[in-house]
Design a protein around this motif. Structure first.
Motif, PDB file in Angstrom:
ATOM      1  N   CYS A   1      10.316   4.122  -5.759  1.00 34.69           N
ATOM      2  CA  CYS A   1       8.974   4.192  -5.851  1.00 34.69           C
ATOM      3  C   CYS A   1       8.533   3.146  -7.035  1.00 34.69           C
ATOM      4  O   CYS A   1       8.832   3.834  -8.298  1.00 34.69           O
ATOM      5  CB  CYS A   1       8.225   5.333  -5.670  1.00 34.69           C
ATOM      6  N   ASP A   2       7.659   2.259  -6.954  1.00 35.00           N
ATOM      7  CA  ASP A   2       7.247   1.524  -7.966  1.00 35.00           C
ATOM      8  C   ASP A   2       6.518   2.437  -9.041  1.00 35.00           C
ATOM      9  O   ASP A   2       6.104   2.230 -10.173  1.00 35.00           O
ATOM     10  CB  ASP A   2       6.460   0.388  -7.570  1.00 35.00           C
ATOM     11  N   ALA A   3       5.674   3.576  -8.402  1.00 39.46           N
ATOM     12  CA  ALA A   3       4.615   4.239  -9.261  1.00 39.46           C
ATOM     13  C   ALA A   3       3.724   3.316 -10.021  1.00 39.46           C
ATOM     14  O   ALA A   3       3.593   3.565 -10.982  1.00 39.46           O
ATOM     15  CB  ALA A   3       5.198   5.389  -9.962  1.00 39.46           C
ATOM     16  N   TYR A   4       3.255   2.265  -9.074  1.00 39.30           N
ATOM     17  CA  TYR A   4       2.383   1.150  -9.933  1.00 39.30           C
ATOM     18  C   TYR A   4       1.072   0.918  -9.301  1.00 39.30           C
ATOM     19  O   TYR A   4       0.170   0.921 -10.005  1.00 39.30           O
ATOM     20  CB  TYR A   4       3.349  -0.175  -9.706  1.00 39.30           C
ATOM     21  N   HIS A   5       1.028   0.861  -8.098  1.00 35.93           N
ATOM     22  CA  HIS A   5      -0.414   0.319  -7.481  1.00 35.93           C
ATOM     23  C   HIS A   5      -0.232   0.981  -6.085  1.00 35.93           C
ATOM     24  O   HIS A   5       0.607   0.951  -5.366  1.00 35.93           O
ATOM     25  CB  HIS A   5      -0.421  -1.085  -7.605  1.00 35.93           C
TER      26      HIS A   5
ATOM     27  N   GLY B   1       1.751   1.650  -1.538  1.00 29.73           N
ATOM     28  CA  GLY B   1       2.234   2.413  -2.642  1.00 29.73           C
ATOM     29  C   GLY B   1       3.585   2.476  -3.469  1.00 29.73           C
ATOM     30  O   GLY B   1       3.913   3.132  -4.321  1.00 29.73           O
TER      31      GLY B   1
END
Lengths: 315, 375
Positions: B228-232, B363
């Motif tokens: 997961c990027d955990a970005y946007h 996500g």
């Protein structure tokens, strides 16, 4: 590989600890206000389910000692997220439909786009807390919450990640109530942190419980039989599934004390399994001992899932 | 790891059944058509890649996702010679579950209940399956499901697993997607400089994954990485995507130069194609002109949660036949993809042994799989 629970967080109108899941009795309480639990920042444009998820995630990560004022205490890619909800984005979907019909698509807000995707809880929590491990949303009906705990444990056992934040969330709102035939969902969330036992020991984490065997089968009896075969013991407590009024026959694990969490808390749906695990931890904290069989999904549902939780060994 | 893929099934706008689907994709046929299932009036984007299965044009019916899912699973199970599905875990990746049926319930009052949002209730009734999971993981859902399925084999929790993916259009997603496009898209043109965005497509795909070879082994699953990027919440992050690719290569024990074919995620959105091409170029480096590349969403539309497994099913056919479908509508690639060997115009013929499949979802949830041909 042994998987243990090192964090628990409870965000419900009448409970904010694992033990209170077993004892709270008040029938009316104010709805949870996420602003008072995690602050206003970042709540705008988030649906109710995601806001509730933030609260339980914050509480569980702090309880596990993974989160402090300075941020995450471990590597960001060592933490995954598995969230469970069946009703989470029902409000966004029905709301968008109404708006489009009344005002065309130009009446909708672009900020609603992520909320239309059913995994918005899991990914929003990952973004808020910076969790870069595997990120999974389980929407699997009555067994969903317990399934989420299982898949989190599997991710750890398979070596994909060291620890996983598990969330069970169900919001209460008008379309959800209509879908539930007028009944109310719990309007809350529960979080657990599952962790590789060695990693937990290495960082000196407190262990709440050990995660044991799991199975999913068509029907309560078949599920319990399989679980008993795999586990080889007799449970000290049985956590009952949420039913549409049906009763789990008394001859199933005759004599074993039973606890019906859904009866006390309203429709828990996809949050139930996670809530049951948290309640079991509360039971262990209250000096309950012996294995607990947690069951989700009744004979009215497509299947029953069962999971064994053990009290943590004292090291 | 090496797990055997011993059966496959698929349904999309361009074809029902793997054989028809693959043949039509190789002919460059697309499933693009005016909206079939709902009133186009409130929308600016009035086309999509839908399966033409409504009882009468313009009138939508509930349960279409379930029905194409059952069709794909049945084809895959039959191909693998599996008759009894009671104890075979079935893992379904989906972006939108049965939310289209929920919409029809909310607006038109059709019969629907909460236990139909996930697919387990119907899979129990129609296929007798008891160990079923619905994962709602946006557009990487079915490759995420594949990762979870391969873990069941690795952990000795099963010898056979069915992994599937499914999605059909919902009005809420079609509408909200259209809302964020400056110009309403009229077709999906992955990686083209003049692309205008994404349109959705209906689709379902399924495969049978086994510990042991079956009567007809179609390929080997070598790895699936997930992160997961955990970005946007909607925008992708090339760094997260690149990490997922590197992890899949490492798990499979391959290097970029070993990969002969890449089935790109290629949604035709401005953001995805740029981020995906940037990540590909970074990971493949001097070898980014090596593998053949295709993007089947140019013909199937964005089948959302089904798309990763759709790529897998098509990729297996390419590994088996040496034929790779073209990217339709791509004439002027973006700068980030200038070096890529896209299959353009018509299908390519090539000896391909190792394929990479990409799937990325809202996500920043990324999944990348590596499959190998069986010779």
């Amino acid at each position: 590989m042994k998987v243990v629970v090192t964090g628990v967080g409870v965000t419900l109108p009448r409970a904010s600890s694992a033990q209170s899941l077993l004892t709270a009795v008040a029938r009316t309480a104010e709805p949870v206000n996420p602003e008072t639990r995690v602050g206003k920042k970042g709540l705008r444009y988030k649906d109710r389910a995601t806001q509730l998820g933030y609260c339980a995630a914050d509480a569980a990560l702090r309880d596990a000692g993974l989160l402090s004022e300075t941020g995450l205490a471990v590597a960001d890619n060592s933490v995954g997220v598995v969230a469970s909800s069946n009703l989470g984005n029902v409000d966004t979907v029905t709301g968008a439909l109404d708006t489009i019909a009344a005002e065309t698509t130009m009446g909708t807000s672009p900020m609603q786009l992520p909320n239309a995707s059913s995994n918005v809880i899991a990914t929003s929590v990952a973004i808020r807390f910076g969790l870069r491990g595997p990120n999974l949303m389980v929407c699997n009906g009555a067994t969903s919450g317990l399934d989420a705990v299982y898949w989190a444990a599997n991710m750890i056992s398979a070596g994909r990640v060291t620890r996983v934040l598990v969330l069970g969330v169900e919001p209460d709102n008008e379309p959800v109530r209509k879908l539930l035939g007028g009944r109310r969902a719990i309007d809350g969330a529960v979080g657990l942190v599952l962790e590789d036992a060695d990693a937990a020991a290495e960082r000196g984490a407190r262990v709440h419980a050990e995660v044991g065997r799991y199975t999913r089968a068509g029907g309560v009896r078949k599920c319990v039989d399989q679980l008993s075969d795999m586990d080889g013991g007799v449970p000290a407590l049985l956590q009952l599934p949420e039913t549409g009024g049906a009763v789990v026959p008394p001859e199933i694990l005759d004599g074993v004390p039973r606890y019906d969490l859904a009866k006390a808390w309203g429709v828990a749906s996809g949050a139930l399994g996670v809530m049951q695990c948290a309640a079991t931890i509360g039971w262990f904290e209250g000096r309950g001992a012996g294995p607990v069989y947690v069951l989700a999904g009744s004979d009215d549902d497509d299947a029953t899932a069962g999971l064994v939780l053990q009290r943590a060994e004292v090291r | 790891m090496s797990w055997y893929i011993t059966g496959s099934g698929a349904v999309a706008s361009v074809g029902r059944g793997v054989e028809q689907l693959f043949t039509n994709l190789c002919l460059g046929q697309t499933g693009l058509a005016p909206l079939r299932g709902f009133d186009p009036e409130p929308y600016r984007a009035r086309s999509a890649y839908e399966i033409d299965d409504r009882p009468e044009p313009g009138r939508d019916v509930p349960g279409r996702a379930t029905s194409v899912l059952v069709e794909a699973i049945t084809e895959a199970a039959r191909g693998a010679g599996i008759e009894d599905l009671t104890d075979v875990p079935i893992l379904v990746g989906t972006g939108l579950r049965e939310l289209r049926s929920l919409e029809l319930w909310w607006r038109d009052g059709v019969d629907f209940s909460a236990d139909r949002l996930h697919f387990g209730t119907a899979l129990r009734e129609r296929l007798g399956a008891e160990i079923t999971y619905t994962f709602s993981n946006a557009c990487s859902a079915s490759l995420y499901a594949l990762a979870m399925g391969s873990d069941l084999l690795a952990l000795d929790a099963a010898d056979t697993v069915i992994v599937a993916g499914v999605d059909v259009l919902t009005e809420s997603m079609h509408g909200l997607l259209e809302r964020v496009h400056a110009t309403p898209p009229d077709r999906v043109r992955p990686f083209d400089r003049n692309r205008t965005g994404v349109l959705m497509g209906d689709g379902a795909a399924a495969i049978v994954l086994r510990r042991h070879p079956g009567p007809r082994t179609q390929g080997l699953l070598r790895s699936v990485s997930v992160n997961c990027d955990a970005y946007h919440v909607t925008a992708p992050d090339p760094a997260g995507i690149a990490n997922a690719m590197r992890a899949s290569h490492e798990l499979a024990g391959v290097k970029p130069e070993d990969i002969d074919l890449v089935l790109l995620h290629g949604t035709g959105t401005l953001l995805n194609d740029e981020a995906e091409a940037t990540a590909m170029a970074e990971v493949f480096g001097e070898h980014s002109g090596g593998p053949l590349m295709t993007a089947i969403k140019s013909m199937t539309g964005h089948t959302s949660g089904a798309s990763g497994l759709m790529n897998l099913v098509v990729g297996l056919e390419s590994l088996g036949s040496g034929v790779v479908p073209p990217v339709v509508g791509l004439s002027d690639p973006v700068d980030e993809a200038a070096d890529f060997r896209f299959v353009l115009g018509e299908a390519a013929t090539a000896d391909v042994s190792v394929a990479q499949l990409n799937a990325f979802g809202f996500g920043g949830i990324n999944a990348v799989a590596i499959v190998e041909a069986v010779r």
